[in-house]
Motif scaffolding. Sequence first.
Motif, PDB file in Angstrom:
ATOM      1  N   THR A  12       0.820  -1.205   0.000  1.00  0.00           N
ATOM      2  CA  THR A  12       0.000   0.000   0.000  1.00  0.00           C
ATOM      3  C   THR A  12       0.854   1.254   0.000  1.00  0.00           C
ATOM      4  O   THR A  12       0.369   2.333   0.305  1.00  0.00           O
ATOM      5  N   THR A  13       2.117   1.128  -0.358  1.00  0.00           N
ATOM      6  CA  THR A  13       3.001   2.287  -0.295  1.00  0.00           C
ATOM      7  C   THR A  13       3.386   2.826  -1.657  1.00  0.00           C
ATOM      8  O   THR A  13       4.007   3.883  -1.762  1.00  0.00           O
ATOM      9  N   SER A  14       3.059   2.111  -2.723  1.00  0.00           N
ATOM     10  CA  SER A  14       3.455   2.582  -4.053  1.00  0.00           C
ATOM     11  C   SER A  14       2.544   3.695  -4.524  1.00  0.00           C
ATOM     12  O   SER A  14       1.377   3.734  -4.206  1.00  0.00           O
ATOM     13  N   SER A  15       3.057   4.600  -5.314  1.00  0.00           N
ATOM     14  CA  SER A  15       2.249   5.678  -5.890  1.00  0.00           C
ATOM     15  C   SER A  15       1.842   5.295  -7.296  1.00  0.00           C
ATOM     16  O   SER A  15       2.468   4.485  -7.946  1.00  0.00           O
ATOM     17  N   ARG A  16       0.747   5.898  -7.770  1.00  0.00           N
ATOM     18  CA  ARG A  16       0.245   5.609  -9.104  1.00  0.00           C
ATOM     19  C   ARG A  16       0.557   6.758 -10.043  1.00  0.00           C
ATOM     20  O   ARG A  16       0.397   7.925  -9.703  1.00  0.00           O
ATOM     21  N   ALA A  17       0.982   6.450 -11.247  1.00  0.00           N
ATOM     22  CA  ALA A  17       1.219   7.487 -12.241  1.00  0.00           C
ATOM     23  C   ALA A  17      -0.103   8.049 -12.727  1.00  0.00           C
ATOM     24  O   ALA A  17      -1.084   7.324 -12.878  1.00  0.00           O
ATOM     25  N   PRO A  18      -0.195   9.352 -12.981  1.00  0.00           N
ATOM     26  CA  PRO A  18      -1.427   9.942 -13.502  1.00  0.00           C
ATOM     27  C   PRO A  18      -1.824   9.311 -14.828  1.00  0.00           C
ATOM     28  O   PRO A  18      -0.980   8.935 -15.636  1.00  0.00           O
ATOM     29  N   LEU A  19      -3.094   9.173 -15.037  1.00  0.00           N
ATOM     30  CA  LEU A  19      -3.613   8.598 -16.266  1.00  0.00           C
ATOM     31  C   LEU A  19      -3.835   9.712 -17.273  1.00  0.00           C
ATOM     32  O   LEU A  19      -4.596  10.648 -17.020  1.00  0.00           O
ATOM     33  N   GLN A  20      -3.164   9.629 -18.402  1.00  0.00           N
ATOM     34  CA  GLN A  20      -3.214  10.689 -19.405  1.00  0.00           C
ATOM     35  C   GLN A  20      -4.633  10.873 -19.933  1.00  0.00           C
ATOM     36  O   GLN A  20      -5.358   9.912 -20.172  1.00  0.00           O
ATOM     37  N   GLY A  21      -5.000  12.141 -20.121  1.00  0.00           N
ATOM     38  CA  GLY A  21      -6.289  12.435 -20.707  1.00  0.00           C
ATOM     39  C   GLY A  21      -7.420  12.535 -19.711  1.00  0.00           C
ATOM     40  O   GLY A  21      -8.536  12.901 -20.076  1.00  0.00           O
ATOM     41  N   GLN A  22      -7.168  12.214 -18.452  1.00  0.00           N
ATOM     42  CA  GLN A  22      -8.207  12.301 -17.437  1.00  0.00           C
ATOM     43  C   GLN A  22      -8.063  13.593 -16.647  1.00  0.00           C
ATOM     44  O   GLN A  22      -6.960  14.108 -16.459  1.00  0.00           O
ATOM     45  N   SER A  23      -9.191  14.094 -16.147  1.00  0.00           N
ATOM     46  CA  SER A  23      -9.141  15.218 -15.227  1.00  0.00           C
ATOM     47  C   SER A  23      -8.494  14.757 -13.925  1.00  0.00           C
ATOM     48  O   SER A  23      -8.366  13.552 -13.667  1.00  0.00           O
ATOM     49  N   LEU A  24      -8.103  15.693 -13.086  1.00  0.00           N
ATOM     50  CA  LEU A  24      -7.505  15.332 -11.804  1.00  0.00           C
ATOM     51  C   LEU A  24      -8.482  14.537 -10.950  1.00  0.00           C
ATOM     52  O   LEU A  24      -8.100  13.577 -10.274  1.00  0.00           O
ATOM     53  N   ALA A  25      -9.756  14.928 -10.983  1.00  0.00           N
ATOM     54  CA  ALA A  25     -10.765  14.199 -10.211  1.00  0.00           C
ATOM     55  C   ALA A  25     -10.924  12.772 -10.732  1.00  0.00           C
ATOM     56  O   ALA A  25     -11.063  11.821  -9.954  1.00  0.00           O
ATOM     57  N   ALA A  26     -10.885  12.615 -12.054  1.00  0.00           N
ATOM     58  CA  ALA A  26     -11.013  11.285 -12.644  1.00  0.00           C
ATOM     59  C   ALA A  26      -9.780  10.437 -12.335  1.00  0.00           C
ATOM     60  O   ALA A  26      -9.887   9.229 -12.082  1.00  0.00           O
ATOM     61  N   GLN A  27      -8.590  11.067 -12.353  1.00  0.00           N
ATOM     62  CA  GLN A  27      -7.370  10.348 -11.984  1.00  0.00           C
ATOM     63  C   GLN A  27      -7.465   9.845 -10.550  1.00  0.00           C
ATOM     64  O   GLN A  27      -7.128   8.691 -10.252  1.00  0.00           O
ATOM     65  N   ALA A  28      -7.930  10.712  -9.650  1.00  0.00           N
ATOM     66  CA  ALA A  28      -8.052  10.327  -8.245  1.00  0.00           C
ATOM     67  C   ALA A  28      -9.074   9.205  -8.084  1.00  0.00           C
ATOM     68  O   ALA A  28      -8.844   8.232  -7.354  1.00  0.00           O
ATOM     69  N   LEU A  58      -1.835  14.279  -5.801  1.00  0.00           N
ATOM     70  CA  LEU A  58      -2.929  15.102  -6.301  1.00  0.00           C
ATOM     71  C   LEU A  58      -3.422  16.016  -5.186  1.00  0.00           C
ATOM     72  O   LEU A  58      -3.139  15.794  -4.013  1.00  0.00           O
ATOM     73  N   GLY A  59      -4.195  17.035  -5.551  1.00  0.00           N
ATOM     74  CA  GLY A  59      -4.700  17.974  -4.561  1.00  0.00           C
ATOM     75  C   GLY A  59      -5.833  17.385  -3.724  1.00  0.00           C
ATOM     76  O   GLY A  59      -6.394  16.340  -4.035  1.00  0.00           O
ATOM     77  N   ARG A  60      -6.159  18.091  -2.648  1.00  0.00           N
ATOM     78  CA  ARG A  60      -7.229  17.639  -1.751  1.00  0.00           C
ATOM     79  C   ARG A  60      -8.589  17.639  -2.449  1.00  0.00           C
ATOM     80  O   ARG A  60      -9.407  16.749  -2.220  1.00  0.00           O
ATOM     81  N   THR A  61      -8.813  18.644  -3.305  1.00  0.00           N
ATOM     82  CA  THR A  61     -10.131  18.742  -3.946  1.00  0.00           C
ATOM     83  C   THR A  61     -10.445  17.527  -4.823  1.00  0.00           C
ATOM     84  O   THR A  61     -11.513  16.924  -4.670  1.00  0.00           O
ATOM     85  N   VAL A  63      -9.237  14.544  -4.654  1.00  0.00           N
ATOM     86  CA  VAL A  63      -9.358  13.357  -3.793  1.00  0.00           C
ATOM     87  C   VAL A  63     -10.716  13.343  -3.102  1.00  0.00           C
ATOM     88  O   VAL A  63     -11.390  12.308  -3.051  1.00  0.00           O
ATOM     89  N   HIS A  64     -11.130  14.483  -2.577  1.00  0.00           N
ATOM     90  CA  HIS A  64     -12.450  14.543  -1.928  1.00  0.00           C
ATOM     91  C   HIS A  64     -13.570  14.296  -2.939  1.00  0.00           C
ATOM     92  O   HIS A  64     -14.569  13.628  -2.617  1.00  0.00           O
ATOM     93  N   GLN A  65     -13.437  14.822  -4.148  1.00  0.00           N
ATOM     94  CA  GLN A  65     -14.440  14.563  -5.192  1.00  0.00           C
ATOM     95  C   GLN A  65     -14.509  13.067  -5.510  1.00  0.00           C
ATOM     96  O   GLN A  65     -15.601  12.507  -5.688  1.00  0.00           O
ATOM     97  N   ALA A  66     -13.347  12.434  -5.580  1.00  0.00           N
ATOM     98  CA  ALA A  66     -13.306  10.999  -5.870  1.00  0.00           C
ATOM     99  C   ALA A  66     -13.976  10.197  -4.762  1.00  0.00           C
ATOM    100  O   ALA A  66     -14.730   9.253  -5.026  1.00  0.00           O
ATOM    101  N   LEU A  67     -13.718  10.562  -3.516  1.00  0.00           N
ATOM    102  CA  LEU A  67     -14.312   9.832  -2.393  1.00  0.00           C
ATOM    103  C   LEU A  67     -15.831   9.996  -2.365  1.00  0.00           C
ATOM    104  O   LEU A  67     -16.552   9.033  -2.043  1.00  0.00           O
ATOM    105  N   LYS A  68     -16.318  11.165  -2.735  1.00  0.00           N
ATOM    106  CA  LYS A  68     -17.769  11.357  -2.812  1.00  0.00           C
ATOM    107  C   LYS A  68     -18.368  10.458  -3.884  1.00  0.00           C
ATOM    108  O   LYS A  68     -19.426   9.849  -3.691  1.00  0.00           O
ATOM    109  N   ARG A  69     -17.703  10.374  -5.022  1.00  0.00           N
ATOM    110  CA  ARG A  69     -18.204   9.512  -6.093  1.00  0.00           C
ATOM    111  C   ARG A  69     -18.172   8.049  -5.669  1.00  0.00           C
ATOM    112  O   ARG A  69     -19.125   7.298  -5.922  1.00  0.00           O
ATOM    113  N   LEU A  70     -17.097   7.630  -5.019  1.00  0.00           N
ATOM    114  CA  LEU A  70     -16.983   6.243  -4.574  1.00  0.00           C
ATOM    115  C   LEU A  70     -18.017   5.923  -3.493  1.00  0.00           C
ATOM    116  O   LEU A  70     -18.491   4.795  -3.393  1.00  0.00           O
TER     117      LEU A  70
END
Length: 227
Positions: A12-28, A58-61, A63-70
């Motif tokens: 659970t310690t590895s980071s994920r590379a951003p997915l090209q073409g996605q918004s920051l919220a979608a990446q999160a 990624l920024g807090r915003t 991440v919070h948007q992603a958690l709301k969607r999840l």
Amino acid sequence: MAKLTGMATRSTTSSRAPLQGQSLAAQAYTAIRDLIITLEISPGAPISADDLTRRLGLGRTPVHQALKRLESESLVVVFPRRGTFATEVNITDLALVTDVRLQLEGHAAHCAAKRRTRAEQDELRELLRTLGGAGDAGHDLMALDTEVHRTIYRCAHNKYLEATLEQYYNLQLRIWYLFLDRLPHVSEHVAGHRALLEAVIEGDADRARRIAREHVSGFEAEVRSVL
């Protein structure tokens, strides 16, 4: 209601590379969703938005948007004054999710066989070749299973059907990962996609629907055999 719990099986310690073409919220969303589905975040485990912000870069915003969607997709639950957690996996969910998927997976396969484009036929043929060379590593097989399902959803050309199926497939996929080490026939189950892909490529909509339904019911039977 019986709960199925499991420990995370990967780091659970590895980071994920951003997915090209996605918004920051979608990446999160994509990154956190996959952490939950693959049990890197275990069922019932607390989720820290600050930790995810640092881990994903990624920024807090977003991440919070992603958690709301999840949360709306039943992968995250928020308890007032307690915090945010990955949802538990309940055995009742298996039957309920299967009930929905039995109807929609068959319909998506039927639509895909009728609506896939020529370019998508080529994409499906490439998936067939990939299936032919698949090994027997559990996580690799599940990644391939996921690619097949999501490609067929996309080929159905119905964004509402695709979004609904994504949600229910994600819920069932997490059950797969929970029992992955105990399921004896994962490779055979994933290899069964060959007939489904062939039916979609050939435009045999009725056969595609039948095979997709059999695949979903076979998944439930496989899991129940090890409960």
